[in-house]
Design a protein around this motif. Structure first.
Motif, short mmCIF file in Angstrom:
data_model
loop_
_atom_site.label_atom_id
_atom_site.label_comp_id
_atom_site.label_asym_id
_atom_site.label_seq_id
_atom_site.Cartn_x
_atom_site.Cartn_y
_atom_site.Cartn_z
N ALA A 1 -50.67 28.39 15.54
CA ALA A 1 -50.33 29.63 15.71
C ALA A 1 -49.34 30.56 14.67
O ALA A 1 -49.01 31.74 14.96
CB ALA A 1 -49.26 29.94 17.17
N GLY A 2 -49.27 30.04 13.59
CA GLY A 2 -48.43 30.59 12.47
C GLY A 2 -47.11 30.61 12.61
O GLY A 2 -46.39 31.26 11.72
N LEU A 3 -46.56 29.82 13.11
CA LEU A 3 -44.92 29.62 13.40
C LEU A 3 -44.44 28.65 12.34
O LEU A 3 -45.14 27.86 11.92
CB LEU A 3 -44.68 29.14 14.84
CG LEU A 3 -44.67 30.22 15.92
CD1 LEU A 3 -45.95 30.39 16.37
CD2 LEU A 3 -43.64 30.12 16.91
N PRO B 1 -40.77 38.01 13.56
CA PRO B 1 -41.63 38.99 13.13
C PRO B 1 -40.84 39.94 12.45
O PRO B 1 -39.66 39.92 12.72
CB PRO B 1 -42.07 39.74 14.51
CG PRO B 1 -41.04 39.44 15.36
CD PRO B 1 -40.56 38.00 14.85
N ALA B 2 -41.52 40.67 11.53
CA ALA B 2 -40.67 41.96 10.83
C ALA B 2 -40.29 43.02 11.80
O ALA B 2 -41.05 43.22 12.92
CB ALA B 2 -41.82 42.47 9.82
N GLN C 1 -47.15 38.80 20.27
CA GLN C 1 -46.59 39.71 19.22
C GLN C 1 -45.59 40.49 19.83
O GLN C 1 -45.11 41.60 19.42
CB GLN C 1 -47.61 40.57 18.57
CG GLN C 1 -48.50 39.94 17.81
CD GLN C 1 -49.57 40.77 17.35
OE1 GLN C 1 -50.37 41.54 18.05
NE2 GLN C 1 -49.95 40.95 15.93
N LEU C 2 -44.42 39.71 20.51
CA LEU C 2 -43.10 40.26 21.03
C LEU C 2 -42.43 40.54 19.80
O LEU C 2 -42.27 39.99 18.93
CB LEU C 2 -42.73 39.41 22.01
CG LEU C 2 -43.18 39.18 23.24
CD1 LEU C 2 -42.49 38.12 24.17
CD2 LEU C 2 -43.69 40.21 23.88
N GLN D 1 -39.74 39.31 27.16
CA GLN D 1 -40.18 40.56 27.37
C GLN D 1 -39.24 41.89 27.52
O GLN D 1 -39.08 42.84 27.18
CB GLN D 1 -41.36 40.66 28.27
CG GLN D 1 -42.79 40.61 27.63
CD GLN D 1 -44.00 39.86 28.42
OE1 GLN D 1 -43.67 39.48 29.64
NE2 GLN D 1 -45.08 39.73 27.75
N ASP D 2 -38.48 41.27 28.65
CA ASP D 2 -37.43 42.26 28.99
C ASP D 2 -36.62 42.52 27.74
O ASP D 2 -36.11 43.99 27.68
CB ASP D 2 -36.61 41.57 29.98
CG ASP D 2 -35.59 42.38 30.76
OD1 ASP D 2 -36.10 43.40 31.37
OD2 ASP D 2 -34.44 42.09 30.93
#
Ligand code: BES
Ligand code: MN
Ligand code: ZN
Length: 501
Positions: A207-209, A247-248, A300-301, A496-497
């Motif tokens: 998953a690209g981690l 993520p950026a 993509q959070l 998500q929150d």
């Protein structure tokens, strides 16, 4: 996994092996959730349908719909049109009923090729989640009597972008839950720490981690005394796995920490034989945090997430750690852990020992939030049972996590950390003892032990899922036997929150 698709075609004229409809428990008997199926609901009532949650009634489709059979599932009382108070709660309860009913329908549709469901017209996300979770089977060691339902078609008014996104979100969520379930369901002989580390790493890399694994040598070099102590009785050495999604433009940094005891015999403070086999599930926390970090990436959070899994096997042997031993926890470069010593009074209170090392390591990253989860205490099961996790930690985050756990249907309740219980962990020999002298409040005492390693002022929550992580009883709703995947959906909801703040 069962294939899932959307359809805007009329469900009543769709050719299928089965059509799923929802039935509410009305004042004067069962009522179809969709008025278009009033006569279908009436026919199912003659066959015994009553609309109660968890119930399922199958009748022939002939003369009513094009599908070969109709599966009518109970949804309980219809949600009040406008509840004066508790409206949000009401909605969460209703959505969970939809999820559970979808799960029941999927389980009862095992062996069928194509099933069309109308539960998606109530709520697409809940129906998709429930149907897919209910269709999960673990078949590594035994083929199921009936294969899971082959194809699930969800009826929707329009298969637009929003619907597709909702479907994709449900699929990613379910992939995460079933990944965690399958790790829990793997027998302990097949899942020593190194194998858990390999499987987690492979999934994370796919998953690209970013992945980092500390083996026993690296753990010794780093001074991870808790993890090494607990793992010392097994010929299969411990591991610390760290997987990161960064993520950026991330809005916050979240540290996830999970207990990964691949088997907990209790060690020299050995457990009774009855139900010891269930301690194959003692790595459910680690499985959940790994699965959650991977899902965060797929969704993509906009948050940086690092999952730290502390893996060891707790066995008695000539090399095992003993009651009476003093271990030194990982010191780290910051935080208040700083190499605390612990007097081991019971080798069965091992979870807190591996977790303390992992928490100190995780906090070196200076996270904004710490979410840690573990099958930590039998006291959690005694206090809250098998379907409600105990949530401890800093007040605001603790309460929010418990609330979100209930919202996603995993069940959770906020628990206190009363000051006086901390004193039970004082030791004349070391900084801490690993169990309290006085009995009672075991879930909270364990929470206190962990709190001693959490930096002051950090928002943190500890989720004790000893009961909820594993279903040793009959299947129900969307939960089959064995690993449940709890608390993956709670952790995802919290991420998500946080992302939405
Ligand atoms: N893994 C167990 C807790 C557990 C119990 C998980 C039941 C799932 C179901 C944990 O390591 C343990 O043994 N805890 C002890 C702590 C005690 C020695 C202070 C317990 O709860 O009895
Ligand atoms: Mn134990
Ligand atoms: Zn344990």
């Amino acid at each position: 996994m069962t294939r899932l698709s959307l359809s805007i075609a009329s469900p009543s004229t769709a050719t299928a092996d089965a059509l799923v409809i929802g039935v509410y428990q009305g004042e004067d008997g069962p009522v179809a959730a969709d008025p278009a199926f009033a006569s279908v609901a009436a026919a199912s009532t003659l066959a015994g349908a009553n609309g109660k949650p968890g119930t399922v009634t199958t009748i022939p489709g002939a003369g009513l719909v094009s599908a070969e059979r109709i599966i009518a599932v109970g949804l309980g009382r219809a949600p009040a049109a406008s509840a004066a108070d508790g409206e949000a709660d009401d909605r969460a309860v209703h959505l969970e009923r939809v999820r559970q009913a979808a799960g029941v329908a999927s389980r009862s549709a095992a062996g069928r090729g194509k099933v069309v469901s109308t539960l998606s017209t109530i709520d697409l996300g809940a129906a998709a989640e429930g149907h897919l979770l209910g269709a999960y089977v673990f078949d590594t060691y035994k083929k199921p009597g009936q294969p899971p339902v082959g194809q699930l078609v969800l009826a929707v008014p329009s298969a637009d972008k929003t619907a597709k996104a909702e479907l994709r979100r449900a699929e990613i969520t379910v992939e995460a839950v079933t990944f965690a379930r399958s790790l829990v369901n793997s027998a302990p002989n097949d899942l020593p720490p190194a194998v858990f580390a390999d499987r987690a790493s492979a999934a994370a890399r796919d998953a690209g981690l970013k992945v980092e694994v500390l083996d026993e040598k690296a753990l010794a070099k780093g001074g991870y005394g808790g993890i090494l102590g607990v793992g010392s009785g097994s010929s299969r050495p411990p591991r610390l796995v760290r997987i990161s999604y960064a993520p950026a433009g991330a809005k916050a940094t979240v540290a996830l920490v999970g207990k990964g005891i691949t088997f907990d015999s209790g060690g020299l403070s050995i457990k009774p034989a009855a139900k010891m086999d269930q301690m194959t599930s003692d790595m459910a926390g680690a499985a959940a945090v790994v699965a959650t970090a991977i899902a965060a990436a797929k969704l993509q959070l906009p948050v940086t997430v690092t999952a730290t899994a502390a893996l060891a096997e707790n066995l008695p042997s000539g090399t095992a750690y003993r009651p009476g031993d003093v271990l030194r926890h990982y010191g780290g470069t910051r935080g208040k852990g700083a190499g605390k010593t612990v007097h081991v009074l019971n080798t069965d209170a091992e979870g807190r020992l591996v977790l303390a090392d992992a928490i100190v390591r995780a906090c070196e990253d200076d996270p904004d939030y710490l979410l840690e989860t573990a099958t930590l205490t039998g006291a959690q099961v005694a206090a809250l049972g098998n379907r409600t996790m105990g949530v401890m930690g800093s007040a605001a985050l603790r309460d929010r996590v418990a609330e979100l756990a209930r919202e996603v249907g995993e069940g959770g309740w906020a628990m206190p950390l009363p000051e006086h219980l901390r004193e039970g962990l004082e030791s004349p020999l070391a900084d801490l003892a690993n169990i309290a002298g006085e009995p009672g409040g075991g879930m909270l005492v364990a929470g206190h032990y962990l709190a001693a390693f959490v930096p002051d002022g950090l928002d943190w929550a500890h989720l004790d899922v000893a009961g909820p992580a594993f279903n040793s009883g009959k299947p129900y709703g969307y939960t089959g036997p064995g690993g449940t995947g709890v608390p993956v959906r709670t952790l995802l909801a919290v991420l998500q929150d946080i992302a939405g703040r």
